[in-house]
Write a protein that holds these residues in place. Sequence first.
Motif, short mmCIF file in Angstrom:
data_model
loop_
_atom_site.label_atom_id
_atom_site.label_comp_id
_atom_site.label_asym_id
_atom_site.label_seq_id
_atom_site.Cartn_x
_atom_site.Cartn_y
_atom_site.Cartn_z
N THR A 235 0.83 -1.21 0.00
CA THR A 235 0.00 0.00 0.00
C THR A 235 0.86 1.25 0.00
OG1 THR A 235 -1.77 -1.15 1.16
CG2 THR A 235 -1.79 1.24 1.25
N THR A 239 0.74 3.81 -3.05
CA THR A 239 0.20 5.15 -2.82
C THR A 239 1.26 6.23 -3.05
OG1 THR A 239 0.66 4.87 -0.46
CG2 THR A 239 -1.57 4.42 -1.21
N GLN A 242 1.35 6.55 -6.77
CA GLN A 242 0.10 7.16 -7.23
C GLN A 242 0.04 8.63 -6.88
OE1 GLN A 242 -2.52 4.55 -5.20
NE2 GLN A 242 -2.51 2.98 -6.80
N ILE A 264 -5.68 5.53 -4.33
CA ILE A 264 -5.03 5.72 -3.04
C ILE A 264 -6.01 5.47 -1.90
CG2 ILE A 264 -3.98 7.45 -1.52
CD1 ILE A 264 -2.67 8.67 -3.99
N SER A 267 -6.74 1.69 -1.65
CA SER A 267 -5.60 0.97 -1.09
C SER A 267 -5.46 1.23 0.41
CB SER A 267 -4.31 1.38 -1.81
OG SER A 267 -4.39 1.08 -3.19
N ARG A 304 -5.13 -1.19 -9.41
CA ARG A 304 -4.45 -0.19 -8.58
C ARG A 304 -3.05 0.10 -9.12
NH1 ARG A 304 -6.77 -2.92 -3.97
NH2 ARG A 304 -4.76 -3.85 -3.47
#
Length: 426
Positions: A235, A239, A242, A264, A267, A304
Amino acid sequence: MIRGIRPLLRGSTYSGVLFAYCGALASLPLLPFALLPVLAWRSAPYGVQVVLVLLIWAALIGVAGLARTTRRVLVVCARRLLRVPLPDPVAGRQPASSPGTAPTPAVPSGAGRWRTPLWLLLHVALGWTGALVGGVLIIAGLTLPGNRFRAEAGLSLFGWSVRVAGGWGSWVAGLGCLLLAAVVCAGVTTALRWSAPRLLGPSSAERLALAAERELRLAERNRLAHELHDSIGHTLTATTIQAAVAGEVLSADPVAARAALRSIEESARAALEDLDYVLGVLREEAAGTAPTRTLADLPELLDRLRHAGAVVEPELSGEWAQVQGTVSRAAYRILQEGLTNALRHGAGGPIEVRVAAASDGLELGVVNRTGAGTSTGRGPGAFPTSGHGLPGLAERVRLLHGEIEAGPDGPQHWRLAVRLPVRLSA
């Protein structure tokens, strides 16, 4: 000298004697039942009647010691009053703390059941002995000094008479009796403390069960550590990328920026569920159902990654969606860790993901380019790592009796290949 007196000055010595006296008093309700056979056999000699009452009384006390509740109560009281470190009794097989974990091992039926009745009999015997002998000594210690100005002092009890010289001799004798009473208290407490770990403590079978339980708890915590590493590590990596992508395209492509922000959020929400569950288990609270990510969640994981700007080329074959249970959950975590490593250390370019399910096994693979990185900063060393990723994967695969290969695949690629034995559901 001082060491010999030290036990007489401890409060735990007298709390232990109180524990012994309580055991003696608790046995009194069983005495009337022991007298019933004697009342029916009044013609028996007095000595035979006394022996018969004592034997029946001891048998009833031993039967009371067979109850599991009796042992639990004795263990708790011994911990508090005798100050003896005793573990809680192993009651039997307990349900698993979380899905996929083994239950607590059970103790063989009847293992060491005689130890609690024996300790209870010893407890009651020491309690009555300490109460009678200590009581007589205390009475003598308080009575004899009252005859200070007489030529001779004495004490008669149960047909026994003791005479001592009057005056200060009676005070010395009284003090000696009180000191002996304290020694009796220390002796009773010492005997109970010595016997409690041997008779109330865990038997050999229980020690094996406790060791197996500790091993299961350690394995569960290691599993949780792997789960937390995989989930939170992925994660944070995703993130971070991202967020960087959203910042770069915020003005030029607001739609792509919003998609990255939604990814984000999703996740982070999934990672919070995993974190809440793990923390609940570590606190030994009644945690909810464990979040189970399986191969069915693989498309969401790949989406994702795409929102993070990665190019993913999946190759899915076979009935991989029919893989169930532990293998499916482990396969998801393996792919998640492999993709996380590809994001951390990859040099851009497509990430190849392969999932092939056959009747004899499940094959997983992740291949990504390696190099000095790109302008976005996604290259080797762009993210700090703990170094536990590949060892954790190898341990997970080993527990499932699978095979794993990880290493360079040519001059510019890194390859992770895993094969797991699997049985597809019908």
